[in-house]
Design an enzyme around this catalytic site. Sequence first.
Site, short mmCIF file in Angstrom:
data_model
loop_
_atom_site.label_atom_id
_atom_site.label_comp_id
_atom_site.label_asym_id
_atom_site.label_seq_id
_atom_site.Cartn_x
_atom_site.Cartn_y
_atom_site.Cartn_z
CB CYS A 1 -0.96 0.00 1.19
SG CYS A 1 -2.27 -1.24 1.04
CG HIS B 1 -6.76 1.98 0.33
ND1 HIS B 1 -5.63 2.49 -0.27
CD2 HIS B 1 -6.33 0.88 1.06
CE1 HIS B 1 -4.58 1.78 0.08
NE2 HIS B 1 -4.99 0.79 0.87
#
Length: 386
Positions: free
Chosen positions: A83, A333
Amino acid sequence: MRRVAIVGAGMTPFGEHFGLGIKDLLPMAFAECTANVDKGIAPAEIQAAWFGELSTTDGFPSGILADSCGLLDIPITRVENACATGNDAVRNAMFGIASGAFDVALVMGADKVRESASKDTFWEWAGMTRDTAWDYPLGLIAPANFALHVRRYLHESPATREHMAMVAVKNHRHAVPNPKAQLRQEITIEQVLNAPMVVEPFGLYDCTPQSDGAAALVLAADDVVDRYTDRPVWIRGVGLGVDRVMHQHKPDMTTFPATARAAKAAYAMAGLTPRDIDVAEVHDCFTGVELISYEDLGFADRFGAYKLVEAGATTIGGALPVNPSGGLKAKGHPPGATGVAQCFEIFEQLRGTAANQVDGAQIGLAHNIGGPTAVSAITILGQDRD
């Protein structure tokens, strides 16, 4: 090294884009980005590209970017770092220009998460971002992985689930005016605390949604910036930090050493301290992660993050607004796009054009943490070159 600035930025809305593939999302973000270069830019002026993507749902990422955006004559490098992918792509492109190899480069981040059922997505990510000999068989997918940290943090610090709920409420409220955000509705502390439990201590409203989306930046060297804009946003510092992968090897579960290491490097390069930051986009994949990150980024003393949310310091109008976009929690996200989109938000803030503008913002920070809390990437941006 040469100084590097962002001269254009764009992104798609984040959301569940069931009708769009990554081959649709990439050109959407690219078109908005180039259209936002004040003095214009032709695709032929872009000399290289760095593409951040975690999950390759449509095949070979670099070729897909080249095909879908008509960038067939330049080198394209795919970056994947869990991430932290987006801000690491920015870091790599910045060094490519700072070194003198290129004058103008494109950074793109994208992911098409909603190609998989919700019950499968985290397992697919875990196969790419965990130690598959230990964490994966134990079921330490993202919610469980971060829950180990946050449960210990709540045990050792004065912070409570109510403080986590305050983070969720703040970020949802910030997302309301943001047309790019996925969850544009306000929520209450009671809703957060009474929501179905995902994994202790995270209820449904403590968790980021699964999102599709893409974001893009045009970076330029200081000696060509004037061709593109009179209002550049300068990359003042970047940092990448790593930590041990397996949780049984982590001596302290109440901090993310990767973030502390990345922050130390970025602040040193920028010649700044945490007190100099006016606005921040902080990786809040789960609400408790935002609290821990306040401390690792130097915004709060050890176990003092709860004081910031109690005082309203991290909301719009506070001393240090955090996630005025809505953050991952409410904006969304798509992992490969998130860090690039954070830089889009800081770019807009420092030019005074953000959807949820922070008054007087001159220096901003973007932060990702990823994998089993084993990697972090940070970008510090400023209105001024030095």
